[in-house]
Design a protein around this motif. Structure first.
Motif, short mmCIF file in Angstrom:
data_model
loop_
_atom_site.label_atom_id
_atom_site.label_comp_id
_atom_site.label_asym_id
_atom_site.label_seq_id
_atom_site.Cartn_x
_atom_site.Cartn_y
_atom_site.Cartn_z
N ASN A 160 -1.13 3.43 -8.68
CA ASN A 160 -0.01 3.91 -7.94
C ASN A 160 0.63 5.08 -8.42
OD1 ASN A 160 -0.37 1.80 -5.83
ND2 ASN A 160 0.73 0.45 -7.07
N SER A 183 0.83 -1.06 -0.18
CA SER A 183 -0.21 -0.12 0.02
C SER A 183 0.86 1.39 -0.02
CB SER A 183 -0.82 0.17 1.44
OG SER A 183 -0.11 0.38 2.41
N ILE A 184 0.31 2.37 -0.36
CA ILE A 184 0.98 3.43 -0.62
C ILE A 184 0.22 4.51 0.36
CG2 ILE A 184 1.98 5.50 -1.85
CD1 ILE A 184 2.21 3.48 -4.05
N ASN A 185 0.71 5.28 1.33
CA ASN A 185 0.21 6.19 2.17
C ASN A 185 0.27 7.58 1.30
OD1 ASN A 185 0.10 4.15 3.96
ND2 ASN A 185 0.83 5.33 5.64
N ASN A 193 -4.95 5.89 -7.38
CA ASN A 193 -4.49 4.57 -6.46
C ASN A 193 -4.44 3.43 -7.03
OD1 ASN A 193 -4.37 6.46 -4.24
ND2 ASN A 193 -6.50 6.27 -3.67
N THR A 195 -2.89 12.55 0.71
CA THR A 195 -2.98 11.21 1.13
C THR A 195 -3.70 10.28 0.25
OG1 THR A 195 -5.30 11.95 1.95
CG2 THR A 195 -3.28 12.65 3.34
N TRP A 196 -3.70 8.97 0.72
CA TRP A 196 -4.56 8.01 -0.02
C TRP A 196 -5.93 8.65 -0.09
CZ3 TRP A 196 -8.80 4.86 0.48
CH2 TRP A 196 -8.81 3.87 -0.33
N ARG A 213 -4.00 11.72 -7.66
CA ARG A 213 -3.37 10.75 -7.70
C ARG A 213 -4.49 9.60 -8.18
NH1 ARG A 213 -1.74 9.02 -1.71
NH2 ARG A 213 -1.49 6.84 -2.59
#
Length: 122
Positions: free
Chosen positions: A76, A30-32, A73, A52-53, A71
């Motif tokens: 990514n 996961s990516i914060n 998600n 943020t996510w 972004r």
């Protein structure tokens, strides 16, 4: 293990626009937060914008109203839309991501891209 690849930099005239992209790949659980930093000639690296996510954003005062971070998600990937560019925006722009490699990793680790040059000049 984790690679961040930036694209979209270049030379643009004052008042112009550029869109930077940064795609993260590798063993990612996961990516914060993801963000963009920059380092101008003779200057220290500074935060430009972060997200943020969940989509909460933060901007440096110098870019508010001109730059937009977003972004995807699922991919990514983080983007930086830069409008009304000024000569003082000239810098190497670096992508940053806070990555967890597994569900057992309690705290994410920061990863950096290689940087992309943005030059604003007539």
């Amino acid at each position: 293990q984790v690679q961040l690849v930036e694209s979209g930099g270049g030379l643009v005239q004052p008042g112009g626009s550029l869109r930077l992209s940064c795609a993260a790949s590798g063993s990612i659980f996961s990516i914060n937060a993801m963000g963009w930093y920059r380092q101008g000639p003779g200057k220290e690296r500074e935060l430009v914008a972060s997200i943020t996510w969940g989509g909460n954003t933060n901007y440096a005062d110098s870019v508010k109203g001109r730059f937009t971070i977003s972004r995807d998600n699922a991919k990514n990937t983080v983007y930086l839309q830069m409008n009304s560019l000024k000569p003082e925006d000239t810098a190497v722009y670096y992508c940053n991501a806070e990555v967890r490699l597994s569900r057992w990793q309690s705290s994410p680790l920061p990863y950096w891209g290689q940087g992309t040059q943005v030059t604003v000049s007539s």
